[in-house]
Design a protein around this motif. Structure first.
Motif, mmCIF file in Angstrom:
data_model
loop_
_atom_site.group_PDB
_atom_site.id
_atom_site.type_symbol
_atom_site.label_atom_id
_atom_site.label_comp_id
_atom_site.label_asym_id
_atom_site.label_seq_id
_atom_site.Cartn_x
_atom_site.Cartn_y
_atom_site.Cartn_z
ATOM 1 N N UNK A 87 0.994 5.869 -3.331
ATOM 2 C CA UNK A 87 1.450 7.214 -3.694
ATOM 3 C C UNK A 87 2.422 7.693 -2.626
ATOM 4 N N UNK A 88 3.417 8.484 -2.995
ATOM 5 C CA UNK A 88 4.533 8.801 -2.095
ATOM 6 C C UNK A 88 4.082 9.443 -0.788
ATOM 7 N N UNK A 89 3.118 10.346 -0.825
ATOM 8 C CA UNK A 89 2.655 10.962 0.417
ATOM 9 C C UNK A 89 1.919 9.968 1.298
ATOM 10 N N UNK A 90 1.268 8.993 0.682
ATOM 11 C CA UNK A 90 0.540 7.986 1.454
ATOM 12 C C UNK A 90 1.488 7.199 2.351
ATOM 13 N N UNK A 91 2.594 6.747 1.798
ATOM 14 C CA UNK A 91 3.500 5.943 2.621
ATOM 15 C C UNK A 91 4.123 6.784 3.736
ATOM 16 N N UNK A 92 4.214 8.096 3.546
ATOM 17 C CA UNK A 92 4.763 8.960 4.588
ATOM 18 C C UNK A 92 3.824 9.091 5.776
ATOM 19 N N UNK A 93 2.512 9.069 5.512
ATOM 20 C CA UNK A 93 1.562 9.336 6.592
ATOM 21 C C UNK A 93 0.970 8.070 7.202
#
Length: 248
Positions: A87-93
């Motif tokens: 999920x997009x937020x996962x790869x950010x964090x």
């Protein structure tokens, strides 16, 4: 700190670009092991700078995945299937997560939440915890011909449940069209393992789960009860699942 992302693939041209897009920005290297694609899976993977290796399929998922691990040089491994993506937020964090755990030698892996959907953007079928992030070069390997599990020196290892963040992976491979064939393939592999008495602490659970998905409820009950008799199932993150199947 170096991050290696690994996949094993076969004819995943429809999915692999989405998967690699979700990991490319956090990966120092991408290892793709191909087990016999006849489409342009490998060509797509090369566009992401992936290192491509060929592996002759031997009806054992762990063997192919461990071959991928043999090629990886990272301090940490991300291992996804081609029909999965962060999920997009996962790869950010994830960068912050790695910084948080890297120096804690008591932690060898990280729990993520797998969200299984009916194809891309379809309804959610199920959710389950899974370890798809773990240390490299420390004796962690895959075990089991199918529905393989990760072990460190043949024993369970400690995986952190980092509740400050939501580490979400979407899995699109459980479509009503694809699922029955996947289940029949996996059942055949597991039945072969049972015939050779190569039974892990999760073999009977997976037999129960697959029979449940095929509406073979008596078989599902039989294998769920056998799963609960396995003395070390309690050491796995799936220990609660035979009870879920029995309740269903």
């Amino acid at each position: 700190m170096k991050i290696s992302s690994c996949l094993i693939v076969k004819n995943e041209a429809e999915n692999i670009e989405r998967c690699l897009n979700s990991i490319k920005d956090i990966s120092n290297e991408i290892i793709v092991v191909d087990t016999g694609s006849t489409d342009n899976t490998k060509e797509i993977a090369l566009k992401f700078g992936s290192k491509i290796f060929d592996f002759t399929w031997d009806n054992n998922f762990s063997n192919a995945k461990n071959y991928a691990l043999d090629q990886a040089t990272g301090d940490w491994i991300i291992f996804l299937d081609a029909d999965e993506y962060f999920e997009s937020n996962t790869k950010k964090i994830l960068g912050r997560v790695f910084e948080h755990i890297h120096n804690n030698k008591a932690i060898d892996g990280v729990l993520c939440k797998m969200i299984n959907t009916e194809g891309l953007n379809g309804k959610i079928i199920s959710e389950n915890p899974t370890v798809r992030i773990f240390r490299g070069k420390c004796g962690i390997r895959f075990s089991g011909a199918v529905h393989e599990q990760l072990l460190k020196n043949n024993k369970p290892f400690s995986a952190a449940n980092i509740t400050d963040y939501s580490l979400l992976i979407y899995h699109t491979g459980y479509s009503s069209v694809l699922l029955p064939e996947k289940i029949k393939r996996n059942l055949k592999i597991l039945e072969g393992q049972i015939a050779k008495n190569e039974i892990t602490n999760l073999t009977y659970y997976y037999m129960s789960s697959m029979h449940n998905n095929l509406d073979n409820y008596e078989e599902s009950i039989k294998y769920a009860l056998l799963a609960l008799k396995e003395p070390t199932i309690k050491d796995t993150i799936m220990a609660y699942q035979p009870y879920v199947l029995l309740i269903k």
